[in-house]
Design a protein around this motif. Sequence first.
Motif, mmCIF file in Angstrom:
data_model
loop_
_atom_site.group_PDB
_atom_site.id
_atom_site.type_symbol
_atom_site.label_atom_id
_atom_site.label_comp_id
_atom_site.label_asym_id
_atom_site.label_seq_id
_atom_site.Cartn_x
_atom_site.Cartn_y
_atom_site.Cartn_z
ATOM 1 N N ARG A 242 0.786 -1.424 -0.024
ATOM 2 C CA ARG A 242 -0.220 0.049 0.492
ATOM 3 C C ARG A 242 0.966 1.218 -0.377
ATOM 4 N NH1 ARG A 242 -5.143 -1.114 3.760
ATOM 5 N NH2 ARG A 242 -4.111 -2.103 4.841
ATOM 6 N N TRP B 82 -3.014 0.096 -3.437
ATOM 7 C CA TRP B 82 -2.951 -0.858 -3.230
ATOM 8 C C TRP B 82 -2.158 -0.549 -4.476
ATOM 9 C CZ3 TRP B 82 -3.329 -4.068 -0.073
ATOM 10 C CH2 TRP B 82 -4.047 -4.309 0.575
ATOM 11 N N SER C 279 -6.083 0.617 -6.733
ATOM 12 C CA SER C 279 -5.066 0.233 -7.442
ATOM 13 C C SER C 279 -3.928 1.095 -8.251
ATOM 14 C CB SER C 279 -5.006 -1.636 -7.595
ATOM 15 O OG SER C 279 -5.961 -2.115 -6.565
ATOM 16 N N TYR D 58 -5.122 -10.005 -3.419
ATOM 17 C CA TYR D 58 -3.523 -9.843 -2.037
ATOM 18 C C TYR D 58 -3.450 -10.041 -1.715
ATOM 19 C CZ TYR D 58 -4.994 -4.931 -5.568
ATOM 20 O OH TYR D 58 -4.499 -4.384 -6.475
#
Lengths: 431, 431
Positions: A126, A422, B378, B393
Motif C-alpha cells: 500500500r 494499493w 490500485s 492481494y
Amino acid sequence: MNAQVANKAGKTSPEEVLNYMRERGERARGAARHVARADTGTKNAALFALAQLLLDERKAILAANAEDMRAGRAAKLDAAMLERLELNDARIDAMADGVRQVAALPDPIGEMTDMKLRPSGIQVGRMRVPLGVVGIIYESRPNVTADAASLCLKSGNAAILRGGSEAMNSNQAIARCIQRALRDAGLPEDAVQVLTITDRSAVGAMVSMPEYIDVVIPRGGKGLVAAVSNGARVPVIKHLDGVCHVFIDADADLDKAIPICVNAKTQRYGTCNTMETLLVDAPIADRVLPKLAQIYREAGVELRGCERTRRLVSEARPATDADWSEEYLAPVLAVKIVDGLDAAIDHISRYGSAHTDAIVTENYTRARRFLREVDSSSVMVNASTRFADGYEYGLGAEIGISTDKFHARGPVGLEGLTSQKWVVLGDGNVR
Amino acid sequence: MNAQVANKAGKTSPEEVLNYMRERGERARGAARHVARADTGTKNAALFALAQLLLDERKAILAANAEDMRAGRAAKLDAAMLERLELNDARIDAMADGVRQVAALPDPIGEMTDMKLRPSGIQVGRMRVPLGVVGIIYESRPNVTADAASLCLKSGNAAILRGGSEAMNSNQAIARCIQRALRDAGLPEDAVQVLTITDRSAVGAMVSMPEYIDVVIPRGGKGLVAAVSNGARVPVIKHLDGVCHVFIDADADLDKAIPICVNAKTQRYGTCNTMETLLVDAPIADRVLPKLAQIYREAGVELRGCERTRRLVSEARPATDADWSEEYLAPVLAVKIVDGLDAAIDHISRYGSAHTDAIVTENYTRARRFLREVDSSSVMVNASTRFADGYEYGLGAEIGISTDKFHARGPVGLEGLTSQKWVVLGDGNVR
C-alpha cells in the motif's frame, strides 16, 4: 484571492452561495492534483515561507485583527469569544512556530508499506496518499487558519477553510500570507482557499459537494459539529461529547490513583478529556474517597455522588441519573461506588460517550480486560485521561478528535488526512 | 428467528418497517458488545459449526432454494438472475468451504501495534477493534448470506443482512444454520440477523440509523450502490464504476505488454477490474497495436479507436468521447494512442474512475511516476488489472471493493470491518 465574489457586508442569495462554493470546489479539485504530487521539499518551502511571512506581515495582521476586535466589541461578543479572537505578538509568534513544526513533521505521503510477494508472483502493498480536498469549518480563533492550512498542505491535500465571520479580517490577512507562500513555492494558490462567505449556507454547501470535497472537519463546539454533520453527504470527522471516566479498582495503588484522579479532573476543566465521572470499586472506597474528597474540596470541585458515596463523603450532593451522562466542562464531578470491574464497564458502556476512559489497578488481568472491553477511542491503565491528545500521543499535530469509529478514532494526526491505495509490482504477470 | 414480525406475502406499512428495523438495530447493538469481546476460539467454533450445519442441512437448504427457483421462474426472472439464485450440491460445498476459510484467517481483533514510549513516560499505541454493527445489502446470490455472516463474525461485528426477496426462502434456511451455530458456540443469536423484510424501505431505514448501524456495505450492481448511498446517514462502503486502463509505455517489453493486455481484457468481461480502455504510447503503437488487434479479433473483442489507432487498425470503429468513460463489461475495448506518460496520466485522470490502472514499461522513473501520480485505488506496473481482488492481494476474503478514499480504498478485507482505538499504559502518569 476570493474576496470578489461575495459581498461580506451585504446579503448573499442561496444560489450565489452555491455557485460560489461550486466554483471554489472546482478550483480546489484542480489544485489538489498538484499538491498531491508535490515533493516534500516544495511543501516545506511553502510552509517555511508562510512562517516567515506571518512574522513579516505582523503589522498588517494585527491591524486586521484590531478591526475584527472593534467590530466584535460593537456587536457585544462575550469576553471568552473576544479572548479567542484576539491576536497579539506572542500569538503571531506561536502561529509561525506551529507552521514550522508542521514543516518538521515527516511527510506521510508516498510511504509504501507491507510490500508482500504473492504466490502469483506479484508484489502487493500500500502507498499512503492524500484524501484530496479537505474542508475545515471553525470559529473565532484566527490561528486555526494558518494551522489548518499547514496540516492540509503537508498531507498533500487542498483545503477549503471557512472561519467565523467575526474573524473575517484577521483570516483574510493570514490568507494573503498563505497565498503568497504557495505562489513563492510554485504551488497553486487554489490549494488553500479561505472563504469570504461565512454564513451557514456555505457550510451546508460544503457538506453537499462530495464531488469536490472529500472530508469536512468541524473544529468547534458540539453545536457546530451537530450542525455540520446533519444531512452531510460528505464524510465528517465528528467530535462530540467527552464523558470520561476513571475507575479505581480494588487493587489500585493509591499513590497512583490519587494523583491521576486529581489531574484528570482539575488540570483543566473545559477540555473534552477531563474526567467527568469517577467510579470507585466498593472494597477500596473508604480508603480513597475521603482523601480525594478533601483535595477536591480544596480545589473547589463540587461532588455529586451516589448514595453509597454520600455515606462516605457527607458534602457530596445527591447525583441524579442525568449526572452520569453529563459533560460538565466545569469543576463538578459525579462519583459512584460500583461492585467490581464488570459493574464499572457496564456503567461506562451505558452512560459514557466512548471518548476516553481509564482504570487504576495493579491487577494484570483486570487491566487487560478493561483495555479490551471498554469500547472507547482511548483506553488507559494508570494514566490520566488528560493524555488523550494528539501531541501527547506523538502525532506531532492534531487535526481533530474523532468520536466515530469509521476511518479514525480518537486524536487524528496528519495520517487522518490520508488514505492508502494499493500498489502492485509485476513482471508481466497475468491471472 | 426474525420471521414473526413481517408478513412477507402481504404489505408492510412504512411505520411497521421502521419499527421492525429499529428493533433489529437495538438487538444488533446489544449483541455487538458480546461478539466484540468473544475470543478467537469461540468465534471459530461458531464458524466451524456453521460449515458443518450447511452440509448437514443440505436437503432443507436445497428444498428452500427450489421454492425460490419456482417462484422466480413464475415471476419470469431473467436467466442470469436465476443462475445466480440457484443452489446445488457444489455450491453448498463451496459455501461451507468459504466459511472454513474465514475461520482459518487470523483474528484481526485485539492486535496491538506501535506501542511507543513517549517523553511523558506513557506508552501509547493502537488496538484493532470491531466497527460494531455492519449492515450488508445484497441481491440474488444466497451464498452471500453465509459469506457475509462469517466475515462479520470473525471481525467481531454484529451483522444485519438484507438479501433479495427472490432468495428469501434460501436465505432463511441458511439463517437457521447461522442461528444454531451461534447458539451452539454460546454467542447471541442476534449477532447475525437475516431480515425478513426485503422491500426498499428496509434499506432506507438501515442507512438512516447511525445509532444502531456503523457501516453499510451494498454488494451488487451500480444501481443498488447508488440507491443505498443516496441520502445515507450511515457510512457506506461504495463500489461504483471500474473504468480500468492499461498504458503501454514506449519502453514496454512487448512480451509482457501483449499477455497483460489480452488477460486484462479477455479473461473475464463482466468484472470491475477488466480493462476498458487501452492507452498506447505513440512510438510503440505500430509495433504493438496490429498484433494485439489480431488477438482481440480472434477473441471476438470489438475495438473502438481514436483516429491514429484507426490508421493502424482498420477494423476499429471510431471511438466517440463517451467511449473513454464507458464501463463496457463486455467484449468491447476503447483504444487511444497518446504522446507519452503525461498524456496517459491526463487521460486516466479525466476519464477514469480511479479503480485500477496499470502501466507496462521497463523504464524505472516512469514506472515510479505512474505509481505515484495516478490517483486510483490500485496502481500497477507490468501486471494485469485483473489482479485487483481481495484474494489475489492476500486479504483472505473480500468484503467489497471501495471506490471511496475515506476509511478504505480498493479491495477491502476483514480489516475494513475494523477500526483502531488508542491504548495508553502508564505507571501513575499525570500531565
